[in-house]
Design a protein around this motif. Structure first.
Motif, short mmCIF file in Angstrom:
data_model
loop_
_atom_site.label_atom_id
_atom_site.label_comp_id
_atom_site.label_asym_id
_atom_site.label_seq_id
_atom_site.Cartn_x
_atom_site.Cartn_y
_atom_site.Cartn_z
N TYR A 33 -4.84 -3.75 -6.78
CA TYR A 33 -4.06 -2.60 -7.00
C TYR A 33 -4.35 -2.18 -8.69
O TYR A 33 -3.83 -1.54 -9.14
N VAL A 88 -1.76 4.30 -4.90
CA VAL A 88 -3.29 3.91 -4.47
C VAL A 88 -4.02 5.04 -4.71
O VAL A 88 -4.05 6.20 -4.13
N SER A 89 -4.92 4.86 -5.56
CA SER A 89 -6.14 5.79 -5.94
C SER A 89 -7.38 5.80 -5.33
O SER A 89 -8.32 6.35 -5.25
N SER A 90 -7.44 4.42 -5.11
CA SER A 90 -8.94 4.13 -4.26
C SER A 90 -8.82 4.45 -2.79
O SER A 90 -7.66 4.36 -2.34
N SER A 91 -9.76 4.31 -2.29
CA SER A 91 -9.80 4.23 -0.70
C SER A 91 -9.22 3.15 0.08
O SER A 91 -9.29 2.27 -0.75
N LYS A 92 -8.77 3.50 1.31
CA LYS A 92 -8.01 2.47 2.02
C LYS A 92 -9.06 1.14 2.12
O LYS A 92 -8.77 0.04 2.17
N SER A 93 -10.13 1.52 2.50
CA SER A 93 -11.47 0.48 2.83
C SER A 93 -11.62 -0.59 1.53
O SER A 93 -11.71 -1.77 1.76
N HIS A 94 -11.54 0.17 0.36
CA HIS A 94 -11.75 -0.53 -0.86
C HIS A 94 -10.73 -1.11 -1.09
O HIS A 94 -10.71 -2.58 -1.50
N TYR A 135 1.03 -1.19 -0.05
CA TYR A 135 -0.09 0.00 -0.22
C TYR A 135 0.84 1.18 -0.11
O TYR A 135 0.52 2.15 -0.72
N CYS A 194 -4.33 1.34 -10.20
CA CYS A 194 -2.84 1.84 -10.10
C CYS A 194 -2.00 1.14 -11.00
O CYS A 194 -0.94 2.03 -11.52
#
Length: 155
Positions: free
Chosen positions: A141, A64-70, A58, A144
């Motif tokens: 990922y 990482v362009s998505s949210s951490k939870s995703h 991570y 990304c």
């Protein structure tokens, strides 16, 4: 393979090596110092290695362009499969190996070794390349990875 793809692969392999070191260290400590059955120790080692791998991937390997939870949800799905493959793969290969006569002779000679280590190494390598890396790159990922490839081809 482009330069960026190679660098990404190299960073992912470095992350996997660090996570594997944590996995193996935890497993050996649990088996040799805590007396835990090797299958449970393999499970807990894979669990601890997975946490380390996720954190490194991570922060360092993939942007990482998505949210951490995703990302975490997708990683947990891949990680769950990895833990199952590592645990049952190690168990299956170890039990098969234990049925071989030369291994039986080793135990009769009171050779004190962790016989599950060779199967664990074989399974870990197979799972690492064919399951973990592929699914992290193409699923966890994904955005990304393809962003990096697209950007590298635009230049």
């Amino acid at each position: 393979m482009s330069r960026r793809s190679f660098i990404l692969f190299f960073k992912a392999m470095c992350s996997a090596q660090i996570a594997s070191a944590v996995d193996f260290a935890m497993t050996l400590v649990l088996v040799n110092f805590c007396g835990l059955y090797y299958v449970y120790a393999t499970f807990l080692g894979a669990l601890s290695g997975g946490v380390v791998n996720c954190c490194i991937n991570y922060k360092w390997v993939f942007c990482v362009s998505s949210s951490k939870s995703h990302i975490a949800l997708k990683y947990m799905l891949v990680w769950g499969g990895s833990i199952i493959l590592n645990t049952y793969g190690t168990y299956f290969l170890t039990e098969c190996m234990m049925r071989m006569t030369w291994v039986d002779r080793l135990s009769n000679m009171h050779v004190s070794v962790n016989l599950f280590l060779l199967p664990k190494i074989v399974v870990a390598l197979i799972v690492s390349f064919f399951w973990n890396y592929q699914l992290q790159r193409k699923f966890v990922y994904r955005d990304c990875f393809f962003d990096k490839l697209f950007i590298s081809h635009k230049r």
